[in-house]
Write a protein that holds these residues in place. Sequence first.
Motif, PDB file in Angstrom:
ATOM      1  N   ASN A 163     -21.728 -37.796 -18.770  1.00 54.17           N
ATOM      2  CA  ASN A 163     -21.920 -37.808 -17.323  1.00 54.17           C
ATOM      3  C   ASN A 163     -22.444 -36.482 -16.774  1.00 54.17           C
ATOM      4  N   THR A 164     -22.085 -35.381 -17.385  1.00 58.12           N
ATOM      5  CA  THR A 164     -22.436 -34.068 -16.861  1.00 58.12           C
ATOM      6  C   THR A 164     -23.722 -33.550 -17.497  1.00 58.12           C
ATOM      7  N   LEU A 197     -24.189 -37.684 -13.271  1.00 53.09           N
ATOM      8  CA  LEU A 197     -25.199 -38.738 -13.273  1.00 53.09           C
ATOM      9  C   LEU A 197     -24.686 -40.083 -12.782  1.00 53.09           C
ATOM     10  N   PHE A 198     -23.382 -40.373 -13.010  1.00 52.88           N
ATOM     11  CA  PHE A 198     -22.869 -41.718 -12.771  1.00 52.88           C
ATOM     12  C   PHE A 198     -21.625 -41.696 -11.886  1.00 52.88           C
ATOM     13  N   ASP A 199     -21.390 -42.839 -11.226  1.00 52.30           N
ATOM     14  CA  ASP A 199     -20.122 -43.004 -10.524  1.00 52.30           C
ATOM     15  C   ASP A 199     -19.082 -43.541 -11.497  1.00 52.30           C
ATOM     16  N   ASP A 200     -17.889 -43.848 -11.007  1.00 55.79           N
ATOM     17  CA  ASP A 200     -16.800 -44.284 -11.891  1.00 55.79           C
ATOM     18  C   ASP A 200     -17.090 -45.609 -12.581  1.00 55.79           C
ATOM     19  N   ALA A 201     -17.996 -46.399 -12.010  1.00 50.37           N
ATOM     20  CA  ALA A 201     -18.347 -47.696 -12.605  1.00 50.37           C
ATOM     21  C   ALA A 201     -19.510 -47.586 -13.585  1.00 50.37           C
ATOM     22  N   ALA A 255     -22.795 -47.451 -22.148  1.00 54.01           N
ATOM     23  CA  ALA A 255     -21.591 -48.236 -21.930  1.00 54.01           C
ATOM     24  C   ALA A 255     -20.814 -48.418 -23.240  1.00 54.01           C
ATOM     25  N   LYS A 256     -21.544 -48.662 -24.321  1.00 56.58           N
ATOM     26  CA  LYS A 256     -20.889 -48.819 -25.638  1.00 56.58           C
ATOM     27  C   LYS A 256     -20.243 -47.508 -26.079  1.00 56.58           C
ATOM     28  N   LEU A 257     -20.936 -46.399 -25.861  1.00 58.37           N
ATOM     29  CA  LEU A 257     -20.365 -45.117 -26.236  1.00 58.37           C
ATOM     30  C   LEU A 257     -19.094 -44.837 -25.437  1.00 58.37           C
TER      31      LEU A 257
END
Length: 262
Positions: A163-164, A197-201, A255-257
């Motif tokens: 994410n970072t 880069l992403f929100d919690d979802a 998502a798999k990771l």
Amino acid sequence: MSSKKESTGRTLFVALAVSLVSSVFVAGAAVSLKPVQIENRLLDKQRSILAIAGLGDPNLSGREVKELFASRVSAKVVDLESGEYSTEFNPAIFDPLKAARDPKLSDALPGNEDIALIKRRERYTTVYMVEQDGKLESLILPVRGYGLWSTLHGFMAVKADLNTVVGFGFYQHAETPGLGGEVDNPNWKALWPGKTLFDDAGKPIIQIVKGGVDPASPSADHQVDALAGATLTSNGVDRLLQFWLGEQGFGPYLAKLRNQGV
């Protein structure tokens, strides 16, 4: 009259002979230099990956780049539809851009899905992992999309939290120097590390902001200043990130990771 014809004939013959010899020479030079050109392109890409991952010095020699890359970075081919690693291709030589031009290895994108304006998306691509003592430090994803005048080709490096941002940059483009070409400006590239880069979802929320990011805004951690005077290039960068971080790009893989706790 006869001598004029002979003179003209000789001139044409000499011109033809010179052209033929020159063509053979140019063709031979192109063939002999091709392996060198391929090697240099590979070296440039490895140097770019190391720089975006925050590894090494920009002044490293070619030998040092190769050694550092081999010791710290590993490559795998990913099936973008399933998010699984593929053993069908050798990651050392697999060319995703060539695959994107092959109808057997790519898909045409409908206009409403082609937000990055790349026309075709390869089904497989190569990702790069920076590891230390067998542990993932950062993941490097290839991205591309159209700016104002050209397709921008680059890499996004993210930490093991997926994410970072570690680093972001382009290794090939033809944007206007001083405007869209400011994607190469170290000051602009320095704005990216630490952004999320992403929100919690798991939905992409990174955003290019015209007029500058408000540091007091709760959204500041996932916003980056747009390029001054280069709105269309900035929009292109924003769109290509939304595409490659979303379901059409690396969404299934990431998502798999996350599910695997990587």
